[in-house]
Each structure stands twice: as structure tokens, then as C-alpha cells.
Design a protein around this motif. Structure first.
Motif, short mmCIF file in Angstrom:
data_model
loop_
_atom_site.label_atom_id
_atom_site.label_comp_id
_atom_site.label_asym_id
_atom_site.label_seq_id
_atom_site.Cartn_x
_atom_site.Cartn_y
_atom_site.Cartn_z
N VAL A 1 -1.91 -2.24 -5.34
CA VAL A 1 -2.67 -2.69 -4.18
C VAL A 1 -3.30 -4.06 -4.44
CG1 VAL A 1 -4.70 -2.19 -2.77
CG2 VAL A 1 -3.08 -0.39 -3.29
N PHE B 1 0.83 -1.20 0.00
CA PHE B 1 0.00 0.00 0.00
C PHE B 1 0.87 1.26 0.00
CE2 PHE B 1 -2.65 3.28 1.96
CZ PHE B 1 -3.81 3.16 1.21
N TYR B 2 1.94 1.24 0.78
CA TYR B 2 2.85 2.38 0.80
C TYR B 2 3.55 2.53 -0.55
CZ TYR B 2 6.83 5.29 2.08
OH TYR B 2 7.78 6.30 2.11
N GLN C 1 -1.62 2.76 -8.79
CA GLN C 1 -1.86 2.48 -7.38
C GLN C 1 -2.83 1.31 -7.22
OE1 GLN C 1 -3.90 5.57 -5.25
NE2 GLN C 1 -3.12 4.91 -3.25
N ARG D 1 -3.59 6.82 -10.26
CA ARG D 1 -4.61 5.98 -9.62
C ARG D 1 -4.60 4.58 -10.20
NH1 ARG D 1 -9.88 10.04 -9.33
NH2 ARG D 1 -9.06 11.42 -7.69
N LYS E 1 2.15 6.23 -7.25
CA LYS E 1 1.17 7.23 -7.69
C LYS E 1 1.81 8.62 -7.75
CE LYS E 1 -3.21 9.35 -6.34
NZ LYS E 1 -4.31 9.34 -5.35
N GLN E 2 2.55 8.98 -6.72
CA GLN E 2 3.18 10.29 -6.70
C GLN E 2 4.25 10.42 -7.77
OE1 GLN E 2 4.60 10.80 -2.69
NE2 GLN E 2 2.53 10.93 -1.80
N ARG F 1 1.22 4.12 -3.07
CA ARG F 1 1.12 5.57 -2.93
C ARG F 1 2.35 6.25 -3.50
NH1 ARG F 1 -0.62 7.47 2.92
NH2 ARG F 1 -0.46 9.43 1.75
N THR F 2 3.52 5.65 -3.28
CA THR F 2 4.75 6.23 -3.83
C THR F 2 4.74 6.21 -5.35
OG1 THR F 2 5.94 5.45 -1.86
CG2 THR F 2 7.26 6.10 -3.77
#
Length: 338
Positions: free
Chosen positions: A73, A37-38, A69, A66, A44-45, A41-42
Motif C-alpha cells: 500500500v 490496495f487490491y 500489505q 499485514r 496478505k492472503q 490484500r491478495t
């Protein structure tokens, strides 16, 4: 009664023991899922940062971020499930995902089609936000490009929402794709006027407008010998190519040509002219093409002279007068014979 309680308690103990046995796997699965999950998010950024420099594509980074991500996930969830349930194989998960994906695809086919088309439009950028496009009967400025639909604002202040699948699979005219845009307009002059002089005056009128670009240079071309006029096409380039600039430049150029060519130099602005030929067809000549006048008789080398309407009416009056005179003479003759 005691036996039933004992059986129930044994089942509870078995569940507790099984949970205790699985507890390390559950903890490990939670840790693995948290890591994925982390990482998602990374990713995605990072994707949003990489696509930030793409001009006018403000939604591209968000959509791709998105999507990346979600995929990350989902992979982490599958790995976590295999840790908690060792008997669950990756092939079973893939098979389950394939079956559910087919059902999901059939149920939401249009939505998925628009979604994929939106992603491809954002990636390939056939048009961008603030571009002016023409699609079917709609023309306007692109306001937003989303994953489901693209919205445009028409020149009369209306909003049009177009599904991305239609935009991706059909032809779209992008009026602002390039810096320069060419405008053309057909102008008619009389057959008795000097064509070269008219073309020279039109070029002078076009060059007198400040909005017209010098490079590419404007030109005038003879394009048609019409029924009532000689049509000359004036062509010139403008920058920027937006709709308002198009209308303003067209207004200035046509006004300059009108003043320079027609008003100051007296070039003729012809009106539509039609010539009407009467078809001499009677019962006597019906079907005989050599005796019917339609343009000129078939098989005749001489072009007949056109007749005026007054001559035709005069001839018709004479025919009626002769017919009435003959009728009177016949009546008198029959009475005298009696």
C-alpha cells in the motif's frame, strides 16, 4: 470593489481549470492506488496461506501478511502521488521517508525493537506455543507469541509478559524442545557399604518404574567422595518431557530406590558427620607452628591421636586444681615468713 471581485473570480477560475487539467491524473492515481490496495490484500492472503502449515505459529501468517500489505500500500501511495504531482520525484519521497523514518525510529525505538524481534522469533521458531521454557527466574508454558511480547503461564497459575527483544537477545532454556528428557538425582551411601551392590540395586529400582525409558538406558555413576557419604548419581530418561511428567517420574524413581536400597537391603543412609579438633594455642606456644595442634603439628611425621572432649575438660580441671593448690601453698609460705 469590482476589481477585487474580478481578481477573486479569476483565481477561482484558475483553480477550477487546474483541477480540470489534473482530473485525469487524479482519476488515474485513484485507479492505480485501488489496484495496489487490491494486490496488497491478495498478497496478505497468499502469505497467510503459505505460513499456515508452520506448526504452532498461528500469529506468523497474520504478522507477515499485514507487513506485506502495508509495504504494498505504501508503494502504491508513492506512485499515485507522482501521478497527481508530476513534479514530485521518487527521490524526494525516499528522502522524506528516510528523514521521517529516522525520527520515528528514535521515538519508538523499543517498540520497533520488540516488533522486529517478534518477527524473527516467529520466523526462526526457537520455541513454539505450548513449549515449556525457562527465562531468568520465570518458568512456564508459552501461551502466545505476539509481535511485541511473549506471554507464558507459570506452573502456579500466573501470567508473565516478556518483551520479545529480551527473549531474542538472551538465553532461553526450552525444556520441551525434544521428545525425551533426562533426569538425574544424587544418592549417598555410607563408606562401609558395598558400592557395586548399591549401584546394582539402584539400577534394579530404576528399571522397575514403568515411566522410565529403556532406550536410552538408565545408568548409575559414582560422582563424589563427600565428607560423610559416597555419592552415586542415578540418571534416567522420560517421555514426554513436560514438567508434570518430570515430577511424577522423579517421585516414583526416588521412592523405588529408597525402598529397594535402604529399606530392603539395609544400605546405610549416612547423616552429616563432623570432627572437631581442638587447637592447643597458649601464650607460650603462640606463633610456634611446631607446637600447635591443628590437625597435626607442622614438621611432624606422626599424626596425633584425637582427644575426647571429656579428656580436655579433665585436664583443664587438673590444671585449675594445681593452680589453686600452688596458690594456697604460696599464701601459707608467705604467712610463715612473716
Amino acid at each position: 470593489m469590482k476589481a477585487e471581485i474580478s481578481t477573486a473570480w479569476d483565481k477561482v477560475e484558475a483553480m477550477i481549470n487546474g483541477f480540470i487539467i489534473l482530473l485525469p491524473n487524479i482519476v488515474l492515481a485513484i485507479i492505480v492506488f485501488a489496484i495496489f490496495f487490491y494486490v496488497a490484500r491478495t498478497i496478505k492472503q497468499v502469505v497467510r496461506r503459505l505460513t499456515r502449515n508452520r506448526r504452532h505459529a498461528r500469529n506468523l501468517g497474520m504478522v507477515l501478511g499485514r507487513l506485506a500489505q502495508g509495504i504494498t500500500v505504501l508503494v502504491g501511495l508513492f506512485i499515485s502521488l507522482t501521478i497527481v504531482i508530476p513534479t514530485l520525484r521518487a527521490g524526494d519521497l525516499v528522502q522524506l521517508l528516510g528523514i521521517s523514518g529516522v525520527a520515528f525510529g528514535f521515538a519508538f525505538r523499543d517498540i520497533l525493537q520488540n516488533f522486529l524481534a517478534g518477527i524473527l522469533i516467529l520466523l526462526t521458531e526457537p520455541f513454539q506455543i505450548n513449549d515449556q521454557i525457562v527465562f531468568n527466574n520465570f518458568e512456564g508454558t508459552v501461551e502466545n507469541i505476539e509481535t511485541r511480547a511473549t506471554t507464558i503461564k507459570t506452573y502456579d497459575g500466573r501470567r508473565i509478559v516478556i518483551p520479545n527483544s529480551e527473549l531474542f537477545t538472551n538465553s532461553v532454556q526450552v525444556n520441551t524442545a525434544f521428545d525425551n528428557r533426562r533426569i538425574e538425582y544424587d544418592i549417598g551411601i555410607g563408606y562401609g557399604d558395598d558400592v557395586n551392590l548399591a549401584k546394582k540395586l539402584m539400577l534394579e529400582a530404576i528399571h522397575s518404574v514403568d515411566d522410565v525409558l529403556k532406550d536410552p538406558a538408565p545408568d548409575v555413576l559414582l560422582v563424589e567422595l563427600a565428607e560423610s557419604s559416597i555419592n552415586i548419581r542415578a540418571r534416567w530418561w522420560i517421555n514426554p518431557p513436560r514438567r508434570i511428567d518430570y515430577l511424577v517420574s522423579r517421585d516414583k524413581v526416588i521412592s523405588a530406590i529408597l525402598q529397594k536400597v535402604y529399606v530392603e537391603n539395609g544400605i546405610d543412609l549416612p547423616y552429616p558427620t563432623r570432627q572437631i579438633l581442638f587447637h592447643d594455642q597458649t601464650e607460650e606456644t603462640d606463633g610456634d607452628r611446631s607446637r600447635q595442634r591443628e590437625g597435626w603439628p607442622a614438621g611432624s611425621c606422626e599424626v596425633p591421636k584425637p582427644r575426647r572432649l571429656s579428656d580436655a575438660l579433665w585436664k583443664l580441671a587438673q590444671m585449675r586444681s594445681e593452680r589453686n593448690g600452688n596458690q594456697i601453698f604460696n599464701d601459707i609460705s608467705s604467712n610463715s615468713n612473716k
